[in-house]
Structures are given as C-alpha cells and as structure tokens.
Design a protein around this motif. Structure first.
Motif, PDB file in Angstrom:
ATOM      1  N   ALA A   1     -28.984  -2.327 -31.899  1.00 57.59           N
ATOM      2  CA  ALA A   1     -27.741  -2.953 -31.430  1.00 57.59           C
ATOM      3  C   ALA A   1     -27.004  -2.062 -30.435  1.00 57.59           C
ATOM      4  CB  ALA A   1     -26.845  -3.281 -32.624  1.00 57.59           C
ATOM      5  N   VAL A   2     -26.951  -0.758 -30.704  1.00 53.19           N
ATOM      6  CA  VAL A   2     -26.255   0.163 -29.792  1.00 53.19           C
ATOM      7  C   VAL A   2     -26.942   0.182 -28.427  1.00 53.19           C
ATOM      8  CG1 VAL A   2     -25.672   2.585 -29.387  1.00 53.19           C
ATOM      9  CG2 VAL A   2     -25.323   1.585 -31.649  1.00 53.19           C
ATOM     10  N   LEU A   3     -28.265   0.381 -28.435  1.00 53.94           N
ATOM     11  CA  LEU A   3     -28.989   0.461 -27.163  1.00 53.94           C
ATOM     12  C   LEU A   3     -28.975  -0.880 -26.439  1.00 53.94           C
ATOM     13  CD1 LEU A   3     -32.074   2.624 -28.242  1.00 53.94           C
ATOM     14  CD2 LEU A   3     -29.837   3.365 -27.419  1.00 53.94           C
ATOM     15  N   GLY A   4     -29.062  -1.983 -27.200  1.00 49.02           N
ATOM     16  CA  GLY A   4     -29.052  -3.298 -26.572  1.00 49.02           C
ATOM     17  C   GLY A   4     -27.718  -3.638 -25.942  1.00 49.02           C
ATOM     18  N   ARG A   5     -26.614  -3.335 -26.622  1.00 49.87           N
ATOM     19  CA  ARG A   5     -25.290  -3.628 -26.057  1.00 49.87           C
ATOM     20  C   ARG A   5     -25.014  -2.787 -24.812  1.00 49.87           C
ATOM     21  NH1 ARG A   5     -20.966  -4.321 -31.051  1.00 49.87           N
ATOM     22  NH2 ARG A   5     -22.180  -5.812 -32.298  1.00 49.87           N
ATOM     23  N   PHE A   6     -25.480  -1.558 -24.829  1.00 52.85           N
ATOM     24  CA  PHE A   6     -25.273  -0.720 -23.658  1.00 52.85           C
ATOM     25  C   PHE A   6     -26.024  -1.290 -22.455  1.00 52.85           C
ATOM     26  CE2 PHE A   6     -26.397   2.852 -20.904  1.00 52.85           C
ATOM     27  CZ  PHE A   6     -25.150   3.414 -20.684  1.00 52.85           C
ATOM     28  N   ALA A   7     -27.250  -1.715 -22.680  1.00 48.95           N
ATOM     29  CA  ALA A   7     -28.029  -2.286 -21.578  1.00 48.95           C
ATOM     30  C   ALA A   7     -27.434  -3.606 -21.103  1.00 48.95           C
ATOM     31  CB  ALA A   7     -29.475  -2.476 -22.018  1.00 48.95           C
ATOM     32  N   GLU A   8     -26.910  -4.420 -22.030  1.00 51.80           N
ATOM     33  CA  GLU A   8     -26.289  -5.689 -21.632  1.00 51.80           C
ATOM     34  C   GLU A   8     -25.010  -5.445 -20.830  1.00 51.80           C
ATOM     35  OE1 GLU A   8     -25.726  -7.671 -25.323  1.00 51.80           O
ATOM     36  OE2 GLU A   8     -27.725  -8.561 -25.358  1.00 51.80           O
ATOM     37  N   ALA A   9     -24.281  -4.405 -21.196  1.00 52.38           N
ATOM     38  CA  ALA A   9     -23.034  -4.115 -20.479  1.00 52.38           C
ATOM     39  C   ALA A   9     -23.300  -3.569 -19.079  1.00 52.38           C
ATOM     40  CB  ALA A   9     -22.200  -3.119 -21.286  1.00 52.38           C
ATOM     41  N   PHE A  10     -24.408  -2.866 -18.889  1.00 52.11           N
ATOM     42  CA  PHE A  10     -24.716  -2.264 -17.588  1.00 52.11           C
ATOM     43  C   PHE A  10     -26.166  -2.587 -17.223  1.00 52.11           C
ATOM     44  CE2 PHE A  10     -21.799   0.504 -19.986  1.00 52.11           C
ATOM     45  CZ  PHE A  10     -20.656   0.339 -19.217  1.00 52.11           C
TER      46      PHE A  10
ATOM     47  N   GLY B   1     -27.646  -0.056 -12.746  1.00 55.12           N
ATOM     48  CA  GLY B   1     -26.880   1.159 -12.488  1.00 55.12           C
ATOM     49  C   GLY B   1     -26.244   1.714 -13.746  1.00 55.12           C
ATOM     50  N   MET B   2     -25.877   2.990 -13.686  1.00 58.14           N
ATOM     51  CA  MET B   2     -25.247   3.685 -14.805  1.00 58.14           C
ATOM     52  C   MET B   2     -23.800   3.993 -14.445  1.00 58.14           C
ATOM     53  SD  MET B   2     -27.354   4.535 -17.442  1.00 58.14           S
ATOM     54  CE  MET B   2     -26.929   6.177 -18.011  1.00 58.14           C
ATOM     55  N   PRO B   3     -22.861   3.762 -15.350  1.00 59.90           N
ATOM     56  CA  PRO B   3     -21.469   4.112 -15.061  1.00 59.90           C
ATOM     57  C   PRO B   3     -21.276   5.625 -15.044  1.00 59.90           C
ATOM     58  CG  PRO B   3     -21.692   3.431 -17.337  1.00 59.90           C
ATOM     59  CD  PRO B   3     -23.031   3.190 -16.699  1.00 59.90           C
ATOM     60  N   ALA B   4     -20.211   6.046 -14.406  1.00 57.08           N
ATOM     61  CA  ALA B   4     -19.938   7.480 -14.320  1.00 57.08           C
ATOM     62  C   ALA B   4     -19.644   8.078 -15.693  1.00 57.08           C
ATOM     63  CB  ALA B   4     -18.764   7.729 -13.369  1.00 57.08           C
ATOM     64  N   ASP B   5     -18.984   7.305 -16.531  1.00 60.13           N
ATOM     65  CA  ASP B   5     -18.648   7.785 -17.880  1.00 60.13           C
ATOM     66  C   ASP B   5     -19.599   7.166 -18.906  1.00 60.13           C
ATOM     67  OD1 ASP B   5     -17.708   5.260 -17.461  1.00 60.13           O
ATOM     68  OD2 ASP B   5     -15.853   5.537 -18.622  1.00 60.13           O
ATOM     69  N   ALA B   6     -20.888   7.236 -18.649  1.00 60.60           N
ATOM     70  CA  ALA B   6     -21.879   6.592 -19.519  1.00 60.60           C
ATOM     71  C   ALA B   6     -21.813   7.126 -20.944  1.00 60.60           C
ATOM     72  CB  ALA B   6     -23.277   6.786 -18.943  1.00 60.60           C
TER      73      ALA B   6
ATOM     74  N   ALA C   1     -18.430   4.724 -27.452  1.00 62.13           N
ATOM     75  CA  ALA C   1     -17.527   3.653 -27.906  1.00 62.13           C
ATOM     76  C   ALA C   1     -18.315   2.504 -28.528  1.00 62.13           C
ATOM     77  CB  ALA C   1     -16.694   3.158 -26.725  1.00 62.13           C
ATOM     78  N   ILE C   2     -19.433   2.140 -27.894  1.00 61.37           N
ATOM     79  CA  ILE C   2     -20.273   1.070 -28.462  1.00 61.37           C
ATOM     80  C   ILE C   2     -20.826   1.497 -29.811  1.00 61.37           C
ATOM     81  CG2 ILE C   2     -22.415  -0.205 -28.125  1.00 61.37           C
ATOM     82  CD1 ILE C   2     -21.883  -0.112 -25.114  1.00 61.37           C
ATOM     83  N   ALA C   3     -21.275   2.747 -29.900  1.00 52.04           N
ATOM     84  CA  ALA C   3     -21.838   3.237 -31.159  1.00 52.04           C
ATOM     85  C   ALA C   3     -20.796   3.241 -32.271  1.00 52.04           C
ATOM     86  CB  ALA C   3     -22.416   4.631 -30.955  1.00 52.04           C
ATOM     87  N   GLU C   4     -19.578   3.660 -31.969  1.00 52.17           N
ATOM     88  CA  GLU C   4     -18.531   3.677 -32.994  1.00 52.17           C
ATOM     89  C   GLU C   4     -18.213   2.271 -33.479  1.00 52.17           C
ATOM     90  OE1 GLU C   4     -15.246   5.701 -31.308  1.00 52.17           O
ATOM     91  OE2 GLU C   4     -16.165   7.708 -31.432  1.00 52.17           O
ATOM     92  N   GLU C   5     -18.227   1.314 -32.568  1.00 45.66           N
ATOM     93  CA  GLU C   5     -17.959  -0.066 -32.968  1.00 45.66           C
ATOM     94  C   GLU C   5     -19.077  -0.604 -33.860  1.00 45.66           C
ATOM     95  OE1 GLU C   5     -17.320  -4.487 -30.913  1.00 45.66           O
ATOM     96  OE2 GLU C   5     -17.534  -2.687 -29.668  1.00 45.66           O
TER      97      GLU C   5
ATOM     98  N   ALA D   1     -31.827  -6.914 -21.721  1.00 46.34           N
ATOM     99  CA  ALA D   1     -31.875  -6.488 -23.121  1.00 46.34           C
ATOM    100  C   ALA D   1     -31.870  -7.697 -24.050  1.00 46.34           C
ATOM    101  CB  ALA D   1     -30.696  -5.580 -23.439  1.00 46.34           C
ATOM    102  N   GLU D   2     -32.620  -7.563 -25.162  1.00 45.58           N
ATOM    103  CA  GLU D   2     -32.689  -8.607 -26.184  1.00 45.58           C
ATOM    104  C   GLU D   2     -32.959  -9.968 -25.540  1.00 45.58           C
ATOM    105  OE1 GLU D   2     -32.717  -7.777 -29.293  1.00 45.58           O
ATOM    106  OE2 GLU D   2     -32.178  -5.676 -28.951  1.00 45.58           O
ATOM    107  N   ALA D   3     -34.006 -10.029 -24.725  1.00 47.77           N
ATOM    108  CA  ALA D   3     -34.335 -11.254 -23.990  1.00 47.77           C
ATOM    109  C   ALA D   3     -35.123 -12.207 -24.877  1.00 47.77           C
ATOM    110  CB  ALA D   3     -35.145 -10.913 -22.738  1.00 47.77           C
ATOM    111  N   ASN D   4     -34.690 -13.465 -24.951  1.00 50.70           N
ATOM    112  CA  ASN D   4     -35.375 -14.490 -25.740  1.00 50.70           C
ATOM    113  C   ASN D   4     -36.355 -15.257 -24.857  1.00 50.70           C
ATOM    114  OD1 ASN D   4     -34.010 -14.154 -28.292  1.00 50.70           O
ATOM    115  ND2 ASN D   4     -32.201 -14.991 -27.309  1.00 50.70           N
TER     116      ASN D   4
END
Length: 723
Positions: A489-498, A501-506, A512-516, A559-562
């Motif tokens: 879930a952590v790795l999938g949400r990160f990939a879905e959000a970006f 490209g990678m954000p500067a504050d990756a 933050a995603i992991a804590e949630e 990420a998480e492609a059906n």
C-alpha cells in the motif's frame, strides 16, 4: 492372603517360613474371583471398567460399583457407560466450577476482565464467543435468535483483525461492517438484514448486562464484587417470557448459595486487582460440589470414592487406578510443616495416608467378585503399578498370578472388540481427484488463482465449485501477510501520487504516506508497530534512490493496475484477471512488469517450470492490451522481482532471465505459458482434467486452506502421495 501380602516390609521374611502347601492354599483361595487388567492408557482403562460394570447388569439383581480415588477416571467411566444409556450415580458429584452454572459464571467473569477491566491482553473475542456458546445464556432472547445473532457477530466482526477491548469498539466495528459496501468476503455477503439486527440486539443486551460490573485499574474488594457478578449472571440467564429451560438447571441453586454467602461475609474486605476476580471466584467454586441431578441414575451401578465405599457392598467391585501416585496417593512433604513439626503439634505423618489406602484396598477386596484395573501410561508417561499389586504379585507364584491376568485379558479383549466394531474396516484413503460437471468450472480466474490451479487444483474445486470460503481466524493478530499488504500500500500510493518524475521532497512525501498507512497498526498493535516501522524505514532508505534511478529514464509508472483478458475457448470465453503491482512504460515503447515481494520471490526454476506463472501471464495480458489505459508494448516487457523486505538486505531486485542451460528466452516463455493456460483451462472446461489435491508436492510451498478438506495428512501418510 492379603494379610500376608501386605505385611510390613521388615517382616516379609516370614513368607519363607510358610508351609508351601499352606501358602498355595492361601493364594488359591485369595485370588479366586479376582481379575487384574493392565490397560494401555486411561481411555482403555475406563472402557474396560465400564464393560466390567455393564457385564454385571446382565444378571438380574446384581449390583456393581466402581471405586477409585481418581476423579478423571470416574468421569471417563461415566462417559463410557453413557453409550449404553446407563447413568451411574456418582457419589462425589461434580465441582461447581465444572457444572453448567459454574462455567457460565466463570466465563462471565473472564469476559468482564477482558472488556470492562484494564487491558491485560486481547482475548475479548475468544471470551465472548465462549460465553455466547454456553447453552444457558439467553440475554432476554430466544436461544435460536441468540445463536443466529452470535454467528452473525462472529462472521461479520470478530473474525479478522483483533479489535481493541470495549463495547464501544465492538459497536463501532459492527456498524462499520454492516454498512460496508466494498469488496467483502463471501461469508459476510451471505448475512441478511435480520442477522445484522440480531447481532446489534445481542451487543446491546451484553452491554446492558455488564454495565454494573466494576472495572478499571486499582484496588478492588473481591468479595464485594460478587454482588455485581450475581447481577450479570441473572441478566445472562434471563430469557423471554415463558422460557424456563435455563432456570431449571440444578447447578444454579448451588451458584446462588455461593453468592449468598459472599453477600453475608462479615470479615474485612479482601483486596485485589479486577483481573484477580476470575481466579478468586474459580477457587471458591472448586470447593463446592453440585449433586448430579440430570435424570434418574441406574439403581444397580454406582461410582464411589474411598470413604463412601467403606459403608457399602455390592456383587462386583471394580477398583480403578491401581498405580503409584493414584492409589496410594503421592506423598507431598509440606515445605512449612516438616515431619518433626507435624509430630510436635499432633498431626498425622504423611505415611498414614498410605496405610489408610492399604486398609481400604484390603476391605474392598473382600468382595467375592473383584476387578482391578491400571493404566500402563497416563498422560503419555509410563506408570508404575501400585505397591499393593506388587506385594500381591510377589506373594503369589507366577502360575496363580497368570490366571488372574488371564481373567483380566478377557475383559480387555471385549474392549478391543467393542472398539473395532463389526463393520469392515474402511478403505484406505486415496488422493482425491473429483471430476464434477465441467459447466461448474469458473469462467474467470485471477493470475494468482491460475497458479493455485497448477499447484493444487483441489483448492479451486473447493472454492469455486463447492462454494466454500475459508473463514479468517478469530481476533487474528497481524502477521507477515499483513505487513506485506501495508508495504504494498505504501509503495503503491507513492507511485499513484507521482506517476511521472520524483518530487523534490520525496522522502517527506513517502514518510507521510507510510505514517497514514501504518496508523491503524500503531493504535491497535503498538508492539508490532515498533517492530515493523524500523523495517519500513530501512526499506525507504533504499527504495528512494532505486526509484530515482529508474525515474531518470523518463518512464511512466502505473501502480496497482487492473487488467482483464478475454480468451476465446470455442463457444465460450474465459476471463483472466490480474492486479499488477507496477507496470512501467518507457518512451521507446518498451515496458517492465514489477512484482514486489515481501517474502521470498519464486526461483527461476519455478517460473520456467510453470509453477509461478504470475508475471509471465501478466506480460501476455499486457501485450494483448488487457490493462486499461496502458498501451501494449511492441516487445515482451522485462519481468522484474523486487524483494522489499526491509531486513538485512532491505531491497533487492532480480530480473527474470534464462539460466545458462535454458534454451527458451523470455518471449518464448511468455508465449508458452499463455498457450499452457489455454490448454489447462480447456481440459477443465471439457471435463478431461480432475481436481487433484497436491499433484506436485515438491512445489507446494505452504499449507493450503483446504488441506483438511482434502484429508492430505491421511492419504499422504497412507503412502498414496507426498505432502
């Protein structure tokens, strides 16, 4: 004869001075009518004793009795007699703690500690199910309604992740489960509105019943808590108007008298923690005996203790438990009162108990027809026969003692024949190979289920043909599978959000995603959170550089492609479904399929042999355009396994490629696996293939959910196959 056999050890030299003819006469007369049985274990001993009692009843007017100091043996014999509908009168009765009323009160106290008391564990679900399963519980409902509501509560709420203790949490979880419209397991989908209503009514009644039980931390007067305990038991027993079945049990009167005594205790308060109350109550209940009043006892069969047997006589006496530590009882030297101290204050020495046991033994063997039983093993450990039997055997010669054992073997033979029965032995279990109607084969499977179809077709038969779904454990603690789900879930949400490209504050965004994602674990299982969070941090430190390196090529991440692939199968269509962890598409039209594994990824040998076709089938689906909004690549995509465990090696990737001696390349392998899938599905859809249980045991990596249904242990141990 018994006077000679059990004479003091210092005087046994007198045996040698006896006239041989007189000694032979004593032994012949003394052992006449005596049978000695040496059973293999306690169960066989109880059955033999029951047969000896049952045999006596064949003669009209004859009375039989079992005498033993072993209460466990007495209960076993009573249970064996029940197979002939014989209820033996047990003079000792049963402790209140083991009766229906006593068990109800104990279960109520244990559930209260888990629910309204301070948290000392998380066994609320188990305690609740045990309490609701008690036959006397009503909670103002008819018993069938309560059973249905309890089943709905178990399937809908209690099976799955453990809940935090408390009625508020239970009510919230029940409301959330009732209104959940997402993907739910099939057992939950089968629950109707009336089931949810009964479950809600049941939880409300439970909360109302336990509202007066004192809870919380701190000191508590254990004696005063008895009044609240009585109120809880009354609420649990209260049925709808006209239901008098629960109140008719005789153990409830004994339970009432115990609560009455607690209410009138004049001594000072007995302090303790609330968690001490169940043990306090159980200790008091153990001291009270409930007379056995369920039905009329048989007039000619009795089960007696040593004290009661001194006053009664019968036609056949069965002396059970003639082993050291049972009869005579094991001597225990008191740590606070040693032998000199006991003598100074006038207490009997421990050896007096052995003398009293010998006195009872001699008196009971005065019956003309006596049967002595012992078990060669108790609780799996070898035993030593009673010193009384050893003395008798030493005094009698081998010929006379063998006659006694021969009479005992007759009873043991009857027990063996009774166990064996008259029916022919069942045939040896074989490896199941069901062949149901081909129309029942599912027309849609996921790539994970295709792997199951290859490794264990019987699991597909049980799930899709029989419609059986494995139930989750009750209050299951999170395991490695749950940790893998969280990491995905952590790795999938990160990939879905970006996706590009990678954000500067990756690092901040990933944290933050992991804590949630890990917030529920932190709240419900802080001990597991303390173990899993450092692993995720180690994984994050390696994942971000790895991700940045891959994103530098300008690829796009899905990420998480059906995906759904419709495969024509003659007049029908078979649908292959997949949920790919990650699909990367490059500017040059190429692609890469990535499968994140928190456990051990499959080896190249397993993949090329066709036992782990997940990535290869997903590649075939991608090339066929089965993933929505993802263009089909011009060439076979790269297949990459990423071991993301967060352990000593937090992240390790392995590109699937042929071994040196492998002639097939990845393109040929993908094409072969797609063709083998069509052939496999065709054989099942036409009825040519059987749903074999574990056809390739070497490649079965873990126990299956349906192994017990397939009787894997039985047929594999019989030599039919391996497991």
């Amino acid at each position: 004869m018994l006077s000679q056999a059990l004479r003091p050890a210092a005087t046994t030299d007198a045996w040698a001075r006896l006239d041989p003819a007189e000694r032979d006469r004593l032994v012949t007369l003394g052992l006449d009518g005596l049978s000695v049985v040496e059973a293999g274990d306690e169960r066989e001993e109880a059955l033999i004793a029951a047969i000896a009692l049952r045999e006596t009843l064949e003669t009209p007017g004859r009375v039989a009795a079992l005498v033993t100091p072993d209460r466990a043996l007495a209960m076993r014999v009573a249970a064996e007699l029940a197979r002939w509908d014989i209820r033996a009168e047990d003079a000792a009765g049963q402790p209140l703690s083991g009766s229906l009323g006593g068990r109800l009160a104990r279960l109520a106290a244990e559930f209260a500690v888990e629910t309204v008391g301070p948290r000392i564990g998380n066994r609320q679900a188990q305690r609740l199910l045990a309490l609701l399963a008690h036959p006397l519980v009503r909670l103002g409902m008819a018993r069938p309604e309560l059973v249905r509501g309890a089943a709905a509560l178990e399937i809908g709420v209690l099976r799955g992740p453990a809940l935090a203790p408390g009625f508020e949490t239970l009510r919230g979880a029940l409301a959330a489960a009732k209104t959940d419209t997402g993907r739910r397991p099939r057992p939950k989908r089968r629950l109707k509105d009336i089931d949810w209503e009964l479950a809600e009514k049941l939880v409300a009644a439970l909360e109302d019943a336990f509202k007066g039980f004192p809870g919380g931390a701190g000191a508590l007067d254990l004696v005063a808590a008895g009044e609240a305990h009585r109120a809880v038991c009354e609420a649990l027993l209260k049925g709808p108007e006209g239901d008098e079945e629960a109140a008719a049990d005789p153990s409830l009167a004994c339970l009432d008298s115990l609560f009455d005594e607690l209410a009138f205790v004049d001594a000072g308060p007995m302090g303790g923690e609330f968690s001490d109350y169940p043990a306090f109550f159980a200790a008091l209940a153990d001291l009270r005996c409930v007379p056995d009043a369920h039905g009329a006892p048989h007039p000619r069969v009795r089960i007696l203790g040593l004290a009661e047997a001194r006053l009664l006589s019968c036609d056949r006496i069965v002396l059970g438990g003639l082993d050291e530590g049972v009869w005579p009882a094991r001597m225990v030297t008191d740590s606070f009162l040693n032998r000199p101290m006991r003598e100074r204050i006038g207490l009997d020495p421990p050896e007096r108990q052995i003398g009293q046991g010998a006195h009872d033994f001699v008196g009971l063997l005065g019956h003309r027809d006596a049967v002595i039983t012992r078990a060669q093993k108790r609780e799996g450990a070898p035993t030593v026969q009673s010193r009384f039997l050893q003395r008798m055997r030493a005094f009698a010669d081998q010929t006379h003692w063998e006659a006694v054992l021969t009479r005992g073997r007759r009873l043991a033979g009857l027990a063996a024949r009774l166990d064996a029965g008259t029916e022919p032995p069942p045939p040896r279990l074989t490896q199941p190979r069901p062949r149901p109607d081909p129309a029942l084969f599912p027309r849609a499977l996921s790539v994970t289920e295709v792997e199951t179809l290859v490794r264990d077709p019987y699991a597909i038969f049980a799930r899709h043909v029989l419609g059986l779904d494995p139930l989750e454990p009750v209050a299951a603690p999170p395991g490695v599978g749950d940790r893998g789900t969280l990491i995905h879930a952590v790795l999938g949400r990160f990939a879905e959000a970006f996706p590009q490209g990678m954000p500067a504050d990756a690092d901040t965004r990933l944290a933050a995603i992991a804590e949630e994602v890990f917030a529920p674990v932190k709240a419900a299982n802080p001990e597991l959170y303390a173990e899993w969070w450092p692993r995720l941090q180690r994984l994050s430190e390696k994942f971000l550089p790895w991700e940045a390196e891959r994103r530098a090529a300008g690829l796009r991440v899905h990420a998480e492609a059906n995906g759904r692939w419709s495969i024509p199968m003659g007049d029908e269509v078979f649908v292959l479904k997949a949920r790919a962890d990650r699909i990367e598409t490059r500017r040059d039209g190429g692609a890469c399929l990535i499968d994140f594994k928190t456990g051990t990824p499959p080896s190249n040998r397993e993949v090329f042999a066709g036992f782990s076709p997940q990535l290869t089938l997903e590649a075939a689906m991608l090339m066929a355009g089965a993933f929505k909004d993802i263009p089909a690549p011009g060439t076979v995509p790269d297949l990459l396994y990423v071991h993301a465990s967060g352990g000593r090696t937090p992240l390790r990737e392995r590109l699937l490629k042929p071994e040196k001696d492998e002639e097939r390349d990845i393109a040929a392998l993908v094409e072969e696996h797609a063709a083998r899938l069509r052939g496999l599905v065709a054989r099942f859809m036409t009825g040519k293939a059987a749903y074999v249980s574990r056809p390739y045991p070497k490649y079965v990596r873990y126990a299956g959910d349906y192994d017990h249904l397939a009787r894997v242990l039985e047929w594999s141990l019989a030599g039919e196959g391996e497991a």
